[in-house]
Design an enzyme around this catalytic site. Sequence first.
Site, PDB file in Angstrom:
ATOM      1  N   LYS A   1       0.857  -1.182   0.000  1.00 28.55           N
ATOM      2  CA  LYS A   1       0.000   0.000   0.000  1.00 28.55           C
ATOM      3  C   LYS A   1       0.888   1.224   0.000  1.00 28.55           C
ATOM      4  CE  LYS A   1      -4.382   1.129   0.171  1.00 28.55           C
ATOM      5  NZ  LYS A   1      -5.553   0.334  -0.270  1.00 28.55           N
TER       6      LYS A   1
ATOM      7  N   ASP B   1      -7.138   4.292  -4.452  1.00 24.94           N
ATOM      8  CA  ASP B   1      -7.784   4.114  -3.147  1.00 24.94           C
ATOM      9  C   ASP B   1      -8.408   5.480  -2.849  1.00 24.94           C
ATOM     10  OD1 ASP B   1      -7.839   2.017  -0.759  1.00 24.94           O
ATOM     11  OD2 ASP B   1      -7.530   3.952   0.179  1.00 24.94           O
TER      12      ASP B   1
HETATM   13  P1  NDP Z   1     -13.004   7.549  -2.715  1.00 23.81           P
HETATM   14  O1  NDP Z   1     -11.982   8.572  -2.476  1.00 23.81           O
HETATM   15  O2  NDP Z   1     -13.544   7.342  -4.083  1.00 23.81           O
HETATM   16  O3  NDP Z   1     -14.258   7.786  -1.750  1.00 23.81           O
HETATM   17  C1  NDP Z   1     -14.125   7.852  -0.365  1.00 23.81           C
HETATM   18  C2  NDP Z   1     -15.426   8.324   0.237  1.00 23.81           C
HETATM   19  O4  NDP Z   1     -15.381   8.245   1.639  1.00 23.81           O
HETATM   20  C3  NDP Z   1     -15.731   9.764  -0.113  1.00 23.81           C
HETATM   21  O5  NDP Z   1     -17.105   9.944  -0.231  1.00 23.81           O
HETATM   22  C4  NDP Z   1     -15.170  10.527   1.092  1.00 23.81           C
HETATM   23  O6  NDP Z   1     -15.818  11.758   1.316  1.00 23.81           O
HETATM   24  C5  NDP Z   1     -15.461   9.559   2.198  1.00 23.81           C
HETATM   25  N1  NDP Z   1     -14.418   9.660   3.232  1.00 23.81           N
HETATM   26  C6  NDP Z   1     -13.105   9.331   3.102  1.00 23.81           C
HETATM   27  N2  NDP Z   1     -12.440   9.561   4.229  1.00 23.81           N
HETATM   28  C7  NDP Z   1     -13.341  10.033   5.083  1.00 23.81           C
HETATM   29  C8  NDP Z   1     -13.263  10.436   6.426  1.00 23.81           C
HETATM   30  N3  NDP Z   1     -12.108  10.403   7.116  1.00 23.81           N
HETATM   31  N4  NDP Z   1     -14.404  10.865   7.010  1.00 23.81           N
HETATM   32  C9  NDP Z   1     -15.579  10.892   6.326  1.00 23.81           C
HETATM   33  N5  NDP Z   1     -15.709  10.526   5.038  1.00 23.81           N
HETATM   34  C10 NDP Z   1     -14.608  10.097   4.442  1.00 23.81           C
HETATM   35  O7  NDP Z   1     -12.391   6.183  -2.154  1.00 23.81           O
HETATM   36  P2  NDP Z   1     -12.870   4.689  -2.432  1.00 23.81           P
HETATM   37  O8  NDP Z   1     -14.334   4.643  -2.637  1.00 23.81           O
HETATM   38  O9  NDP Z   1     -11.962   4.121  -3.445  1.00 23.81           O
HETATM   39  O10 NDP Z   1     -12.478   3.993  -1.049  1.00 23.81           O
HETATM   40  C11 NDP Z   1     -13.412   3.836   0.023  1.00 23.81           C
HETATM   41  C12 NDP Z   1     -12.964   2.725   0.948  1.00 23.81           C
HETATM   42  O11 NDP Z   1     -12.880   1.498   0.206  1.00 23.81           O
HETATM   43  C13 NDP Z   1     -11.570   2.904   1.566  1.00 23.81           C
HETATM   44  O12 NDP Z   1     -11.562   2.304   2.849  1.00 23.81           O
HETATM   45  C14 NDP Z   1     -10.665   2.094   0.637  1.00 23.81           C
HETATM   46  O13 NDP Z   1      -9.482   1.700   1.279  1.00 23.81           O
HETATM   47  C15 NDP Z   1     -11.586   0.919   0.338  1.00 23.81           C
HETATM   48  N6  NDP Z   1     -11.289   0.147  -0.855  1.00 23.81           N
HETATM   49  C16 NDP Z   1     -11.202   0.728  -2.087  1.00 23.81           C
HETATM   50  C17 NDP Z   1     -10.965  -0.042  -3.208  1.00 23.81           C
HETATM   51  C18 NDP Z   1     -10.962   0.534  -4.583  1.00 23.81           C
HETATM   52  O14 NDP Z   1     -10.895  -0.248  -5.539  1.00 23.81           O
HETATM   53  N7  NDP Z   1     -11.060   1.839  -4.767  1.00 23.81           N
HETATM   54  C19 NDP Z   1     -10.745  -1.484  -3.093  1.00 23.81           C
HETATM   55  C20 NDP Z   1     -10.943  -2.017  -1.774  1.00 23.81           C
HETATM   56  C21 NDP Z   1     -11.178  -1.217  -0.703  1.00 23.81           C
HETATM   57  P3  NDP Z   1     -15.640  13.026   0.314  1.00 23.81           P
HETATM   58  O15 NDP Z   1     -16.462  12.675  -0.908  1.00 23.81           O
HETATM   59  O16 NDP Z   1     -16.166  14.177   1.048  1.00 23.81           O
HETATM   60  O17 NDP Z   1     -14.171  13.074   0.022  1.00 23.81           O
HETATM   61  O1  2IT Z   2      -7.767  -1.720  -0.823  1.00 23.88           O
HETATM   62  C1  2IT Z   2      -7.714  -2.192  -1.979  1.00 23.88           C
HETATM   63  O2  2IT Z   2      -7.831  -3.396  -2.191  1.00 23.88           O
HETATM   64  C2  2IT Z   2      -7.530  -1.255  -3.096  1.00 23.88           C
HETATM   65  N1  2IT Z   2      -7.480  -0.046  -2.872  1.00 23.88           N
HETATM   66  C3  2IT Z   2      -7.376  -1.779  -4.486  1.00 23.88           C
HETATM   67  C4  2IT Z   2      -5.973  -2.252  -4.726  1.00 23.88           C
HETATM   68  C5  2IT Z   2      -5.647  -2.628  -6.151  1.00 23.88           C
HETATM   69  O3  2IT Z   2      -4.470  -2.904  -6.378  1.00 23.88           O
HETATM   70  O4  2IT Z   2      -6.525  -2.669  -7.016  1.00 23.88           O
END
Ligand code: NDP
Ligand code: 2IT
Length: 450
Positions: free
Chosen positions: A125, A165
């Site tokens: 990461k 992420d």
């Molecule tokens: P994004 O940046 O696309 O979205 C994150 C969302 O969560 C936004 O709406 C953001 O608000 C909100 N958010 C983030 N941090 C905070 C906080 N501290 N307090 C309140 N709201 C918060 O990220 P992802 O959707 O990609 O990721 C979301 C989760 O999923 C994370 O935990 C990530 O590690 C996990 N994840 C992501 C993967 C991926 O493929 N993208 C894969 C597996 C897991 P705002 O819109 O206001 O910024």
């Molecule tokens: O937390 C996760 O699994 C991710 N943010 C996606 C990682 C990836 O390599 O697609």
Amino acid sequence: MSRIDEVLLNLQRSSPAQGEFYQAAEEVLESLQILLDADPRYIEQGVVERMVEPERQILFRVAWTDDDGRIRVNKAYRVQFNSALGPYKGGLRFHPSVTAGVIKFLGFEQIFKNALTGLSIGGAKGGADFDPKGRSDGEVMRFCQSFMTELHRYIGPAVDVPAGDIGVGAREIGYLYGHYQRLTGRYEGALTGKGLNWGGSLGRKEATGYGCVYFAEHMLNELALGLQGTTCLVSGAGNVAIHTIEKLIQLGATPVSCSDSTGTLYHPAGIDLDALKKIKEVERKSLVAYLEAHSDAEFTPLADYPSDGHAVWRYSAEVAFPCATQNELTEADAQALLANGVRCVSEGANMPSTAEAVRCFLDAGIAYGPGKAANAGGVATSQLEMQQNAGLTQWSMPKVEDRLRDVMAGIYRLCRDTAQEFGSPGNLVLGANIAGFRRVADAMIDQGLR
Ligand code: NDP
Ligand code: 2IT
């Protein structure tokens, strides 16, 4: 003192002030006691001690200029945690809350998540304490270019393959990839989540959210229930939350909430996906803007959240999908969900439930899918993107979706069967931790001391 307690204590001594990392390590190691008792090799060969120590941690400075010509400096990280199963793989997070401990917890979880997919990918990461919010495209581009100027020497398609992420989506991956290509002169799959006409995979954008919903379906089917007709709570409003909501609507469920860093939106008639995408993906605004077109929805600003938790978990629903960030679901939130009749929780985010909340779900005996299992569809589809890049080909959406469905079904079965094998039927936390650990640990033993 048990060996596991010794390892955990030593982590706190040797890596101070990394709360999220201890939390993740404690959860995994506590699940392992029964495996360690059954197979002494893991202790004898120091596998547990090696597993909690990253193979390599790269810490670097990212200097860039803002639109006023002022020099800015951020702290950046890439933690290459474990490569026993394949090249390092895992996302990059750009958020002001990023610290060494946050990246370490995410990298640690990634090892086991990637192992559960059955694919050949190690765990890593990275990220930076850079906040893309309110920054112009030019500022984000200059930041990404400076970030990649340092990172490019440590990554590559057979070495380490970062992805998105929090705060790293299509725009950031574009700037990062463009600069990687310029610096190395190589057009190759060194990042995933790329654009569709420059090496990306169909279905990658959707994969985490869709996979998380498939995982919920498997859990519900085990209880002889289904998703169709259910009311669902979703938190977050980014990539994972949006595609969770999209798949729920496709399957006939009604997602009624989402949330962002400004507050929680509740729309009992069902979230209007087009409106949500426009606000968050195009306009990059606060969710409060949703009320302009939907006066029957309600918005709770952060300042009005309950003191012991989050507004989004205080509504009534059968299924909950935490899709925002770590520790966004507290013990009081878990109790509120249970009191309101929740039957199933499927985690799109990484470690969104506190340790106490997880305990509440397990004690209540509801279907609970921990993030490292339920959200593995994203990284699995990243690995499919790597396969396509290596073969200079592009698969159709049905082919990618079929593979994603198979991977999620496989993860569910593996977690369920492992929990059963170790005498805790239904405990998918134990199943995921033991199954993920065992695959990596066995590879480490086979490969000699490393
Ligand atoms: P994004 O940046 O696309 O979205 C994150 C969302 O969560 C936004 O709406 C953001 O608000 C909100 N958010 C983030 N941090 C905070 C906080 N501290 N307090 C309140 N709201 C918060 O990220 P992802 O959707 O990609 O990721 C979301 C989760 O999923 C994370 O935990 C990530 O590690 C996990 N994840 C992501 C993967 C991926 O493929 N993208 C894969 C597996 C897991 P705002 O819109 O206001 O910024
Ligand atoms: O937390 C996760 O699994 C991710 N943010 C996606 C990682 C990836 O390599 O697609």
